[in-house]
Motif scaffolding. Structure first.
Motif, PDB file in Angstrom:
ATOM      1  N   PRO A 240      79.921 -63.484  85.378  1.00 30.60           N
ATOM      2  CA  PRO A 240      78.529 -63.184  84.567  1.00 30.60           C
ATOM      3  C   PRO A 240      78.221 -65.303  85.216  1.00 30.60           C
ATOM      4  CG  PRO A 240      79.138 -61.380  83.287  1.00 30.60           C
ATOM      5  CD  PRO A 240      80.918 -62.492  84.530  1.00 30.60           C
ATOM      6  N   GLY A 241      77.329 -65.403  85.842  1.00 24.77           N
ATOM      7  CA  GLY A 241      76.303 -66.470  85.684  1.00 24.77           C
ATOM      8  C   GLY A 241      76.807 -67.335  86.406  1.00 24.77           C
ATOM      9  N   ASN A 242      77.937 -66.833  87.535  1.00 25.76           N
ATOM     10  CA  ASN A 242      78.868 -67.847  88.489  1.00 25.76           C
ATOM     11  C   ASN A 242      78.524 -67.858  89.664  1.00 25.76           C
ATOM     12  OD1 ASN A 242      80.543 -69.116  86.108  1.00 25.76           O
ATOM     13  ND2 ASN A 242      82.253 -67.675  86.640  1.00 25.76           N
ATOM     14  N   GLY A 243      77.215 -67.451  89.663  1.00 22.70           N
ATOM     15  CA  GLY A 243      76.873 -66.858  91.217  1.00 22.70           C
ATOM     16  C   GLY A 243      76.672 -65.630  92.021  1.00 22.70           C
ATOM     17  N   GLU A 244      77.653 -65.181  91.719  1.00 28.63           N
ATOM     18  CA  GLU A 244      77.079 -63.033  91.922  1.00 28.63           C
ATOM     19  C   GLU A 244      76.215 -62.646  91.585  1.00 28.63           C
ATOM     20  OE1 GLU A 244      77.489 -58.751  91.797  1.00 28.63           O
ATOM     21  OE2 GLU A 244      78.545 -60.761  90.316  1.00 28.63           O
ATOM     22  N   ARG A 245      76.151 -62.039  92.217  1.00 28.59           N
ATOM     23  CA  ARG A 245      74.925 -61.434  92.364  1.00 28.59           C
ATOM     24  C   ARG A 245      75.109 -60.136  91.979  1.00 28.59           C
ATOM     25  NH1 ARG A 245      71.853 -63.865  97.388  1.00 28.59           N
ATOM     26  NH2 ARG A 245      73.998 -63.511  98.246  1.00 28.59           N
ATOM     27  N   PRO A 246      74.545 -59.069  91.081  1.00 25.54           N
ATOM     28  CA  PRO A 246      74.844 -57.464  90.942  1.00 25.54           C
ATOM     29  C   PRO A 246      74.218 -56.630  91.490  1.00 25.54           C
ATOM     30  CG  PRO A 246      72.945 -58.699  89.024  1.00 25.54           C
ATOM     31  CD  PRO A 246      73.404 -59.771  89.593  1.00 25.54           C
ATOM     32  N   ASP A 247      73.092 -57.227  92.803  1.00 23.90           N
ATOM     33  CA  ASP A 247      72.220 -56.174  93.834  1.00 23.90           C
ATOM     34  C   ASP A 247      72.799 -56.600  95.023  1.00 23.90           C
ATOM     35  OD1 ASP A 247      71.160 -58.786  93.273  1.00 23.90           O
ATOM     36  OD2 ASP A 247      69.274 -58.665  93.988  1.00 23.90           O
ATOM     37  N   VAL A 248      73.332 -57.230  94.721  1.00 22.35           N
ATOM     38  CA  VAL A 248      74.254 -56.789  96.653  1.00 22.35           C
ATOM     39  C   VAL A 248      75.336 -56.368  96.246  1.00 22.35           C
ATOM     40  CG1 VAL A 248      72.887 -59.272  96.803  1.00 22.35           C
ATOM     41  CG2 VAL A 248      74.840 -59.979  96.053  1.00 22.35           C
ATOM     42  N   VAL A 249      76.500 -56.775  97.413  1.00 23.84           N
ATOM     43  CA  VAL A 249      77.605 -56.106  98.040  1.00 23.84           C
ATOM     44  C   VAL A 249      78.745 -57.235  97.615  1.00 23.84           C
ATOM     45  CG1 VAL A 249      79.355 -55.685  99.934  1.00 23.84           C
ATOM     46  CG2 VAL A 249      77.254 -54.248 100.166  1.00 23.84           C
ATOM     47  N   ASP A 250      79.883 -56.867  96.994  1.00 26.14           N
ATOM     48  CA  ASP A 250      80.954 -58.526  96.634  1.00 26.14           C
ATOM     49  C   ASP A 250      81.710 -58.287  97.397  1.00 26.14           C
ATOM     50  OD1 ASP A 250      79.132 -59.338  94.554  1.00 26.14           O
ATOM     51  OD2 ASP A 250      80.256 -58.750  92.947  1.00 26.14           O
ATOM     52  N   VAL A 251      82.458 -59.276  98.518  1.00 26.83           N
ATOM     53  CA  VAL A 251      82.968 -59.130  99.010  1.00 26.83           C
ATOM     54  C   VAL A 251      84.248 -60.191  98.823  1.00 26.83           C
ATOM     55  CG1 VAL A 251      84.171 -59.435 101.400  1.00 26.83           C
ATOM     56  CG2 VAL A 251      81.799 -57.964 101.216  1.00 26.83           C
ATOM     57  N   VAL A 252      85.620 -59.769  98.822  1.00 27.26           N
ATOM     58  CA  VAL A 252      86.699 -61.052  98.423  1.00 27.26           C
ATOM     59  C   VAL A 252      87.418 -61.128  99.749  1.00 27.26           C
ATOM     60  CG1 VAL A 252      88.664 -61.862  97.408  1.00 27.26           C
ATOM     61  CG2 VAL A 252      86.358 -60.358  96.120  1.00 27.26           C
ATOM     62  N   VAL A 253      88.097 -62.059 100.218  1.00 30.75           N
ATOM     63  CA  VAL A 253      88.897 -62.066 101.513  1.00 30.75           C
ATOM     64  C   VAL A 253      90.509 -62.911 100.827  1.00 30.75           C
ATOM     65  CG1 VAL A 253      88.832 -63.089 103.808  1.00 30.75           C
ATOM     66  CG2 VAL A 253      86.513 -62.496 102.594  1.00 30.75           C
ATOM     67  N   VAL A 254      91.008 -62.148 100.600  1.00 38.56           N
ATOM     68  CA  VAL A 254      92.539 -62.825 100.020  1.00 38.56           C
ATOM     69  C   VAL A 254      93.434 -63.209 101.730  1.00 38.56           C
ATOM     70  CG1 VAL A 254      94.115 -62.614  98.823  1.00 38.56           C
ATOM     71  CG2 VAL A 254      92.232 -61.951  98.186  1.00 38.56           C
ATOM     72  N   LEU A 255      93.556 -64.188 101.911  1.00 36.33           N
ATOM     73  CA  LEU A 255      94.507 -64.857 103.241  1.00 36.33           C
ATOM     74  C   LEU A 255      96.005 -64.433 102.458  1.00 36.33           C
ATOM     75  CD1 LEU A 255      92.084 -65.687 103.531  1.00 36.33           C
ATOM     76  CD2 LEU A 255      92.948 -66.343 106.476  1.00 36.33           C
ATOM     77  N   THR A 256      97.369 -64.231 102.632  1.00 31.05           N
ATOM     78  CA  THR A 256      98.546 -64.219 102.494  1.00 31.05           C
ATOM     79  C   THR A 256     100.161 -63.796 103.607  1.00 31.05           C
ATOM     80  OG1 THR A 256     100.495 -64.083 100.574  1.00 31.05           O
ATOM     81  CG2 THR A 256      98.539 -61.694 101.852  1.00 31.05           C
ATOM     82  N   ASP A 257     101.044 -65.112 103.367  1.00 28.76           N
ATOM     83  CA  ASP A 257     101.868 -64.638 104.973  1.00 28.76           C
ATOM     84  C   ASP A 257     102.850 -64.119 104.311  1.00 28.76           C
ATOM     85  OD1 ASP A 257     103.256 -66.402 103.006  1.00 28.76           O
ATOM     86  OD2 ASP A 257     104.185 -67.112 104.575  1.00 28.76           O
ATOM     87  N   GLY A 258     103.006 -62.859 102.948  1.00 25.64           N
ATOM     88  CA  GLY A 258     103.799 -62.058 103.057  1.00 25.64           C
ATOM     89  C   GLY A 258     103.967 -61.504 101.531  1.00 25.64           C
ATOM     90  N   ALA A 259     104.703 -61.445 101.070  1.00 23.78           N
ATOM     91  CA  ALA A 259     104.663 -60.699  99.874  1.00 23.78           C
ATOM     92  C   ALA A 259     104.613 -61.818  98.635  1.00 23.78           C
ATOM     93  CB  ALA A 259     106.262 -59.436 100.086  1.00 23.78           C
ATOM     94  N   THR A 260     103.682 -60.995  97.718  1.00 22.24           N
ATOM     95  CA  THR A 260     103.783 -61.669  95.918  1.00 22.24           C
ATOM     96  C   THR A 260     105.954 -61.782  95.969  1.00 22.24           C
ATOM     97  OG1 THR A 260     102.127 -60.611  95.440  1.00 22.24           O
ATOM     98  CG2 THR A 260     103.494 -61.598  93.805  1.00 22.24           C
ATOM     99  N   ASN A 261     105.729 -63.571  95.880  1.00 26.22           N
ATOM    100  CA  ASN A 261     106.633 -64.347  94.877  1.00 26.22           C
ATOM    101  C   ASN A 261     106.590 -65.595  93.896  1.00 26.22           C
ATOM    102  OD1 ASN A 261     109.136 -65.113  95.161  1.00 26.22           O
ATOM    103  ND2 ASN A 261     109.501 -66.613  96.551  1.00 26.22           N
ATOM    104  N   PRO A 262     107.402 -64.863  92.681  1.00 25.14           N
ATOM    105  CA  PRO A 262     106.444 -65.418  91.780  1.00 25.14           C
ATOM    106  C   PRO A 262     107.096 -66.916  91.810  1.00 25.14           C
ATOM    107  CG  PRO A 262     107.334 -63.665  90.742  1.00 25.14           C
ATOM    108  CD  PRO A 262     107.509 -63.349  92.383  1.00 25.14           C
ATOM    109  N   GLY A 263     108.479 -67.085  92.122  1.00 25.71           N
ATOM    110  CA  GLY A 263     109.138 -67.950  92.651  1.00 25.71           C
ATOM    111  C   GLY A 263     109.935 -68.406  90.795  1.00 25.71           C
ATOM    112  N   SER A 264     109.815 -69.770  90.485  1.00 23.09           N
ATOM    113  CA  SER A 264     110.700 -70.095  89.530  1.00 23.09           C
ATOM    114  C   SER A 264     109.539 -70.523  88.555  1.00 23.09           C
ATOM    115  CB  SER A 264     111.903 -70.824  89.280  1.00 23.09           C
ATOM    116  OG  SER A 264     110.564 -71.949  89.506  1.00 23.09           O
ATOM    117  N   TYR A 265     107.845 -70.345  88.397  1.00 17.90           N
ATOM    118  CA  TYR A 265     106.740 -70.623  87.963  1.00 17.90           C
ATOM    119  C   TYR A 265     106.504 -69.351  86.791  1.00 17.90           C
ATOM    120  CZ  TYR A 265     106.538 -73.773  91.520  1.00 17.90           C
ATOM    121  OH  TYR A 265     106.781 -74.772  92.516  1.00 17.90           O
ATOM    122  N   ASP A 266     106.863 -68.412  87.043  1.00 13.94           N
ATOM    123  CA  ASP A 266     106.876 -67.330  85.215  1.00 13.94           C
ATOM    124  C   ASP A 266     107.759 -66.804  85.098  1.00 13.94           C
ATOM    125  OD1 ASP A 266     103.908 -67.505  85.372  1.00 13.94           O
ATOM    126  OD2 ASP A 266     103.743 -66.714  87.609  1.00 13.94           O
TER     127      ASP A 266
END
Length: 453
Positions: free
Chosen positions: A131-157
């Protein structure tokens, strides 16, 4: 929410990339007239070649070019990820198609050695659509995520590969729990189809799309298929049932119980470019102060600015109410120079949050550090941060603009939740309430710990 326009719609494009050529720029009338809030989540890991990353950006660019973009039309946001999270811009940052396309073309290839997809999805539902970050409750929300494979945490978590994948599913589920749709698109042979199907909404045959490589991805057929499904066909698909309503985060964060000493550390280096940009930072700080209960017996505030040299603007005890403190902030002048954050942190420790200058032993010591670039002396900056962290100060890091360094911001903050990033000073107001909420929650918790015998 019975009316479609009041249903949150998230559309997540998972684009696993292998090879191919980007298509030419589109100069066509908008295909999609539907108003949407569209967020792109873009994989920039090193398993994507430089050429393929450029094609990935071209794809995003072409999709946006098919839309009506404007403050009252479609709004666009973006975040990229690999081993770290790289916020790009929010819904409030750009209001014209030209500016959005320029920002998309400025997204950098981080070439990180991990694919922490869950960080991007978490940022999407916690920050981009907060809330408050510009997303509007009266319109459709769309998220486009691009990745080149599967999730890989590596050594970071401290997560195994399977635990990382499960965390990605959990974060995707939180988006869908908002009554959202998710599209998952995989490109190339490295995709995990099961992960894509788990991320996407049902039915999979509509919301999961696979293509062989970037040539196919950048074809008119794929782009128009995506746009048709997002803009037209989705209206014939029943929305997912939202999760039971929980108590929302208060619109106005309540800091009545907060007793703390808070210092604002403000970057005034030349990379800010204009006094107008610096003044947007000051306006943001006065807005934060407005939420606080400022008095000698409640929350005290101080401020310093820095570039080549740090300068105390006012100490904790100089002003005894929020109006006086905010007025003092608004009078701070921009000077320019380099980014000697190490010197600012030393002054914060020795003169800002220091008993000799009014800080108190029995309340949390909090610093809000706002910077637009990398420290000029990163080695000394790390040394000063070590000293501050050893004193158990609560440090919040806010990175502003294209030159910010997410890795350094993560080192500054003593908690990942204390890192905020915006693409430009225009985006600062969108994070104000989230920042205040975290300051108050963590400050009150720290106060309780200090009072324990």
């Amino acid at each position: 929410m019975a009316v479609l326009h009041f249903v949150l719609l998230s559309f997540v494009l998972f684009i696993s990339v292998s090879n191919g050529m980007a298509s030419g720029r589109y100069k066509r009338a908008p295909f999609c007239k539907t108003r949407i809030d569209l967020a792109f989540v873009i994989d920039s890991s090193r398993s994507i070649s430089r050429n393929d990353f450029e094609k990935q950006i071209q794809f995003v660019n072409d999709i946006v070019d098919f839309l009506d973009v404007g403050s009252d039309e479609t709004r666009v946001a973006a975040v990229s990820f690999s081993n770290h999270l790289f916020p790009q811009f929010g819904f409030n940052d750009y209001t014209t198609k030209t500016d959005v396309l320029g920002a998309i073309n400025g997204i950098k290839h981080s070439m990180g050695d991990a694919t922490r997809t869950y960080l991007a999805l978490e940022h999407t539902h916690q920050t981009l659509f907060a809330p408050g970050n510009g997303e509007r409750p009266d319109v459709v929300d769309v998220v486009v995520v691009l990745t080149d494979g599967a999730t890989n945490p590596g050594s970071y978590d401290r997560l195994s590969g399977s635990q990382g994948k499960q965390k990605t599913q959990n974060e995707a589920a939180k988006i869908k729990e908002r009554g959202a749709y998710i599209f998952a698109i995989g490109v190339g042979r490295g995709v995990d189809v099961n992960e894509l199907n788990g991320i996407s909404s049902d039915p999979d045959q509509r919301f999961t799309i696979q293509v062989s490589g970037f040539n196919e991805l950048n074809s008119d057929e794929v782009k128009q298929m995506l746009l048709k499904r997002a803009c037209v066909e989705i209206e014939t698909t029943p929305a997912p049932t939202p999760a039971p309503t929980t108590t929302p985060e208060p619109k106005n964060p309540d800091c009545e119980e907060l007793l703390a000493d808070i210092f604002f550390v403000l970057d005034q280096s030349s990379s800010i470019k204009t006094e107008a940009n610096f003044n947007k930072t000051l306006h943001f700080v006065t807005g934060v102060i407005d939420y606080l209960h400022v008095s000698p017996s409640e929350t005290q505030v101080g401020a310093l600015k820095f570039s080549d040299k740090p300068e105390i603007q006012f100490h904790l005890t100089d002003y005894t109410d929020k109006q006086e403190a905010a007025s003092a902030v608004s009078r701070i002048k921009w000077k320019g120079g380099n980014t000697y954050l190490d010197k600012a942190l030393k002054m914060l420790r020795t003169e800002g949050l220091n008993k000799a200058y009014g800080s108190r032993d029995d309340v949390p010591q909090i610093a809000v550090i706002i910077t637009d670039g990398v420290s000029t002396n990163p080695y000394e900056t790390k040394n000063e941060l070590t000293k501050l962290h050893s004193l158990n100060y609560l440090l919040f890091a806010i990175g502003v603009g294209p030159y910010r360094d997410p890795a350094e911001l993560a080192v500054i903050a003593n908690d990942p939740a204390n890192v905020f990033e915006v693409e430009s000073p225009n985006g600062l107001q969108a994070i104000r309430e989230s920042l205040v909420t975290r300051i108050c929650a963590q400050g009150i918790s720290a106060s309780v710990e200090k009072k324990k015998p």
